[in-house]
Motif scaffolding. Structure first.
Motif, PDB file in Angstrom:
ATOM      1  N   PRO A   1     -94.867  52.211  29.953  1.00  0.00           N
ATOM      2  CA  PRO A   1     -95.141  51.393  31.143  1.00  0.00           C
ATOM      3  C   PRO A   1     -96.582  50.898  31.234  1.00  0.00           C
ATOM      4  CG  PRO A   1     -93.815  53.305  31.713  1.00  0.00           C
ATOM      5  CD  PRO A   1     -94.219  53.489  30.283  1.00  0.00           C
ATOM      6  N   ASP A   2     -97.553  51.732  30.832  1.00  0.00           N
ATOM      7  CA  ASP A   2     -98.954  51.292  30.915  1.00  0.00           C
ATOM      8  C   ASP A   2     -99.345  50.403  29.740  1.00  0.00           C
ATOM      9  OD1 ASP A   2     -99.570  53.201  28.715  1.00  0.00           O
ATOM     10  OD2 ASP A   2     -99.274  54.682  30.287  1.00  0.00           O
ATOM     11  N   SER A   3     -98.741  50.641  28.556  1.00  0.00           N
ATOM     12  CA  SER A   3     -99.051  49.862  27.353  1.00  0.00           C
ATOM     13  C   SER A   3    -100.560  49.657  27.213  1.00  0.00           C
ATOM     14  CB  SER A   3     -98.336  48.505  27.399  1.00  0.00           C
ATOM     15  OG  SER A   3     -98.356  47.882  26.127  1.00  0.00           O
ATOM     16  N   ALA A   4    -101.285  50.773  27.264  1.00  0.00           N
ATOM     17  CA  ALA A   4    -102.746  50.733  27.366  1.00  0.00           C
ATOM     18  C   ALA A   4    -103.404  49.987  26.210  1.00  0.00           C
ATOM     19  CB  ALA A   4    -103.286  52.161  27.442  1.00  0.00           C
ATOM     20  N   LEU A   5    -102.962  50.247  24.992  1.00  0.00           N
ATOM     21  CA  LEU A   5    -103.607  49.638  23.830  1.00  0.00           C
ATOM     22  C   LEU A   5    -103.418  48.126  23.821  1.00  0.00           C
ATOM     23  CD1 LEU A   5    -105.272  50.158  21.362  1.00  0.00           C
ATOM     24  CD2 LEU A   5    -103.196  50.701  20.092  1.00  0.00           C
ATOM     25  N   PHE A   6    -102.235  47.660  24.180  1.00  0.00           N
ATOM     26  CA  PHE A   6    -102.002  46.220  24.244  1.00  0.00           C
ATOM     27  C   PHE A   6    -102.922  45.570  25.271  1.00  0.00           C
ATOM     28  CE2 PHE A   6    -100.005  42.634  26.423  1.00  0.00           C
ATOM     29  CZ  PHE A   6     -99.839  41.755  25.358  1.00  0.00           C
ATOM     30  N   HIS A   7    -103.048  46.185  26.442  1.00  0.00           N
ATOM     31  CA  HIS A   7    -103.866  45.593  27.501  1.00  0.00           C
ATOM     32  C   HIS A   7    -105.342  45.532  27.106  1.00  0.00           C
ATOM     33  CE1 HIS A   7    -100.623  45.073  30.261  1.00  0.00           C
ATOM     34  NE2 HIS A   7    -100.363  46.357  30.353  1.00  0.00           N
ATOM     35  N   VAL A   8    -105.810  46.515  26.339  1.00  0.00           N
ATOM     36  CA  VAL A   8    -107.198  46.483  25.861  1.00  0.00           C
ATOM     37  C   VAL A   8    -107.399  45.335  24.882  1.00  0.00           C
ATOM     38  CG1 VAL A   8    -108.855  47.686  24.385  1.00  0.00           C
ATOM     39  CG2 VAL A   8    -107.741  48.911  26.257  1.00  0.00           C
ATOM     40  N   LEU A   9    -106.527  45.221  23.910  1.00  0.00           N
ATOM     41  CA  LEU A   9    -106.659  44.178  22.890  1.00  0.00           C
ATOM     42  C   LEU A   9    -106.414  42.789  23.458  1.00  0.00           C
ATOM     43  CD1 LEU A   9    -104.807  45.959  19.944  1.00  0.00           C
ATOM     44  CD2 LEU A   9    -107.276  45.702  20.239  1.00  0.00           C
ATOM     45  N   ASP A  10    -105.666  42.722  24.544  1.00  0.00           N
ATOM     46  CA  ASP A  10    -105.309  41.435  25.141  1.00  0.00           C
ATOM     47  C   ASP A  10    -106.372  40.936  26.119  1.00  0.00           C
ATOM     48  OD1 ASP A  10    -103.247  39.405  25.188  1.00  0.00           O
ATOM     49  OD2 ASP A  10    -102.889  39.966  27.272  1.00  0.00           O
ATOM     50  N   THR A  11    -107.483  41.655  26.233  1.00  0.00           N
ATOM     51  CA  THR A  11    -108.570  41.262  27.132  1.00  0.00           C
ATOM     52  C   THR A  11    -109.176  39.931  26.704  1.00  0.00           C
ATOM     53  OG1 THR A  11    -109.088  43.598  27.474  1.00  0.00           O
ATOM     54  CG2 THR A  11    -110.758  42.011  28.120  1.00  0.00           C
ATOM     55  N   ASP A  12    -109.531  39.106  27.681  1.00  0.00           N
ATOM     56  CA  ASP A  12    -110.142  37.813  27.375  1.00  0.00           C
ATOM     57  C   ASP A  12    -111.591  37.986  26.910  1.00  0.00           C
ATOM     58  OD1 ASP A  12    -107.886  36.385  28.029  1.00  0.00           O
ATOM     59  OD2 ASP A  12    -108.496  36.028  30.098  1.00  0.00           O
ATOM     60  N   VAL A  13    -112.033  37.078  26.048  1.00  0.00           N
ATOM     61  CA  VAL A  13    -113.420  37.045  25.603  1.00  0.00           C
ATOM     62  C   VAL A  13    -114.282  36.564  26.770  1.00  0.00           C
ATOM     63  CG1 VAL A  13    -115.060  36.021  23.966  1.00  0.00           C
ATOM     64  CG2 VAL A  13    -112.726  36.575  23.228  1.00  0.00           C
ATOM     65  N   PRO A  14    -115.364  37.266  27.094  1.00  0.00           N
ATOM     66  CA  PRO A  14    -116.211  36.826  28.219  1.00  0.00           C
ATOM     67  C   PRO A  14    -116.994  35.569  27.892  1.00  0.00           C
ATOM     68  CG  PRO A  14    -117.230  38.677  27.074  1.00  0.00           C
ATOM     69  CD  PRO A  14    -115.855  38.505  26.484  1.00  0.00           C
ATOM     70  N   GLY A  15    -117.314  34.815  28.938  1.00  0.00           N
ATOM     71  CA  GLY A  15    -118.217  33.680  28.787  1.00  0.00           C
ATOM     72  C   GLY A  15    -117.594  32.423  28.216  1.00  0.00           C
ATOM     73  N   LEU A  16    -116.274  32.284  28.269  1.00  0.00           N
ATOM     74  CA  LEU A  16    -115.621  31.072  27.787  1.00  0.00           C
ATOM     75  C   LEU A  16    -115.060  30.279  28.957  1.00  0.00           C
ATOM     76  CD1 LEU A  16    -113.707  32.356  24.604  1.00  0.00           C
ATOM     77  CD2 LEU A  16    -115.949  31.243  24.738  1.00  0.00           C
ATOM     78  N   PRO A  17    -114.979  28.950  28.823  1.00  0.00           N
ATOM     79  CA  PRO A  17    -114.526  28.133  29.953  1.00  0.00           C
ATOM     80  C   PRO A  17    -113.038  28.240  30.240  1.00  0.00           C
ATOM     81  CG  PRO A  17    -114.963  26.752  28.033  1.00  0.00           C
ATOM     82  CD  PRO A  17    -115.450  28.129  27.690  1.00  0.00           C
ATOM     83  N   GLN A  18    -112.259  28.714  29.258  1.00  0.00           N
ATOM     84  CA  GLN A  18    -110.838  28.931  29.487  1.00  0.00           C
ATOM     85  C   GLN A  18    -110.447  30.271  28.876  1.00  0.00           C
ATOM     86  OE1 GLN A  18    -111.738  26.134  27.442  1.00  0.00           O
ATOM     87  NE2 GLN A  18    -111.519  27.318  25.568  1.00  0.00           N
ATOM     88  N   PRO A  19    -109.362  30.911  29.358  1.00  0.00           N
ATOM     89  CA  PRO A  19    -108.989  32.228  28.836  1.00  0.00           C
ATOM     90  C   PRO A  19    -108.630  32.161  27.349  1.00  0.00           C
ATOM     91  CG  PRO A  19    -107.857  31.768  30.909  1.00  0.00           C
ATOM     92  CD  PRO A  19    -108.491  30.480  30.471  1.00  0.00           C
ATOM     93  N   GLU A  20    -109.233  33.049  26.554  1.00  0.00           N
ATOM     94  CA  GLU A  20    -108.895  33.210  25.142  1.00  0.00           C
ATOM     95  C   GLU A  20    -108.923  34.698  24.827  1.00  0.00           C
ATOM     96  OE1 GLU A  20    -110.478  30.474  22.155  1.00  0.00           O
ATOM     97  OE2 GLU A  20    -111.618  29.486  23.746  1.00  0.00           O
ATOM     98  N   ARG A  21    -107.840  35.197  24.257  1.00  0.00           N
ATOM     99  CA  ARG A  21    -107.727  36.626  23.983  1.00  0.00           C
ATOM    100  C   ARG A  21    -108.759  37.092  22.959  1.00  0.00           C
ATOM    101  NH1 ARG A  21    -101.701  38.218  22.563  1.00  0.00           N
ATOM    102  NH2 ARG A  21    -102.108  36.714  20.920  1.00  0.00           N
ATOM    103  N   SER A  22    -109.146  38.355  23.090  1.00  0.00           N
ATOM    104  CA  SER A  22    -110.107  38.918  22.150  1.00  0.00           C
ATOM    105  C   SER A  22    -109.543  38.964  20.738  1.00  0.00           C
ATOM    106  CB  SER A  22    -110.504  40.337  22.584  1.00  0.00           C
ATOM    107  OG  SER A  22    -111.226  40.312  23.796  1.00  0.00           O
ATOM    108  N   PHE A  23    -108.236  39.235  20.613  1.00  0.00           N
ATOM    109  CA  PHE A  23    -107.622  39.394  19.298  1.00  0.00           C
ATOM    110  C   PHE A  23    -106.210  38.813  19.271  1.00  0.00           C
ATOM    111  CE2 PHE A  23    -110.428  43.040  20.053  1.00  0.00           C
ATOM    112  CZ  PHE A  23    -111.304  42.903  18.993  1.00  0.00           C
TER     113      PHE A  23
END
Length: 343
Positions: free
Chosen positions: A51-73
């Motif tokens: 239910p928490d899917s912790a690892l996916f949520h960490v890797l799916d974090t957006d890269v900071p400082g971009l004008p539109q959302p882009e995943r870290s990986f």
């Protein structure tokens, strides 16, 4: 004599192979697969589909400082049973090793185990609950680990091939060196300022200096004020009254980092052209040149309207780490977080 020469050569080749293998640099190691910033997760269904899917949520974090959302990986996942000869060739791998034989959760990593270049992070944990809690709490460690792995690969490429004309110009003007991508084909010089740009103006680099007067230099407000004054004076727009400024300061992210084993101040955010529609992301490093009592700022910024910018800003950020101040040694590898032990 010919058979003897043949067997002597064969023994020499075997010796070289064995020596390379002992050093962990076998010349028969295959080239890793996958694109930059692509991560393969090896985890069973219970871990990945929890239910928490912790690892996916960490890797799916957006890269900071971009004008539109882009995943870290870019994320792929296989079960442990499917972690075979082909999937082991991925350049970035995370293995979720959850077994009750462990007494605590911890990170460890291995280099070039099955391919090269390759980084494999293993997360050992006694239970799914502890795994999820630990991953959520140390998410930034995971992101930084693989981001740095990719930046180290980029730095190695820059060492082999970078813009030597630009390096020479930076050396003559600032008594520094830096390895920037070869695409930065043109440059403009100002007062203690240099701007280099690609022919398409999508990749940009600036370097400037100012006196180091106090620790107040390393605050977000001071940095933005100094940056805006330098850019206004040196990067005017197409018409009068147009010049570069830092966009909304509330969305500017600043943090302390280490470069060449010394303190540095990293700032990320968005820039825009005053009285114009141009804009994009930037990343800056401010470093203290103690030899000359000054601050040296290097910055990469991207102008690529309507397109994704994650990989471009990361490419420029990796290049910023190659800045060599006077009397510094050539840039080494960006270190791994001390919380992660190497096997």
């Amino acid at each position: 004599m010919k058979p003897l020469a043949f067997y002597s050569s064969l023994i020499s080749v075997i010796f070289v192979f064995a020596s390379c293998h002992k050093e962990g640099k076998s010349i028969v190691t295959p080239v890793s697969s996958g694109r930059p910033y692509e991560v393969l997760v090896v985890a069973d269904d219970q871990c990945w589909n929890s239910p928490d899917s912790a690892l996916f949520h960490v890797l799916d974090t957006d890269v900071p400082g971009l004008p539109q959302p882009e995943r870290s990986f870019r994320i792929s996942r296989v079960s442990p049973e499917s972690f075979n000869r082909s999937t082991r060739l991925f350049r970035n791998i995370i293995i979720a090793d959850i077994q009750n034989i462990y007494t605590q959760t911890k990170f460890k990593y291995t280099r070039d185990a099955y391919a090269s270049p390759q980084m494999i992070m293993t997360i050992q944990s006694p239970s799914q609950e502890e795994f999820a809690e630990y991953v959520s709490r140390h998410g930034q460690v995971i992101i930084d680990f693989f981001t740095r792995a990719e930046m180290n690969r980029e730095v190695k490429l820059l060492k082999k091939k970078h813009n030597e004309v630009l390096s020479a110009k930076v050396q003559s003007l600032f008594d520094c060196d830096i390895w920037m991508p070869v695409e930065l084909a043109s440059y403009k010089v100002g007062q203690q300022f240099l701007w280099a740009s690609s022919n398409l103006n999508d990749l940009n680099f600036v370097i400037y200096t100012y006196p180091y007067t106090s620790k107040e230099t390393f605050t977000k407000a001071y940095f933005i004020e100094k940056r805006d004054s330098v850019m206004k004076a040196n990067l005017p727009g197409a018409k009068e009254g147009m010049y570069m400024v830092t966009a909304d300061s509330m969305f500017v992210d600043a943090r302390n980092i280490a470069v060449q084993g010394d303190y540095a101040y990293e700032v990320r955010g968005l820039w825009e052209m005053e009285n114009d529609a141009m804009g994009g992301p930037f990343v800056s490093h401010a470093r203290v040149d103690r030899t000359n009592g000054r601050i040296v700022v290097v910055e990469g910024f991207v102008y690529n309207p309507g397109k994704l910018k994650r990989d471009q800003i990361r490419k420029l950020n990796a290049a910023l780490y190659t800045l060599k101040l006077p009397q510094e040694k050539e840039v080494g590898e960006l270190p791994v977080d001390s919380q992660i032990s190497e096997e």
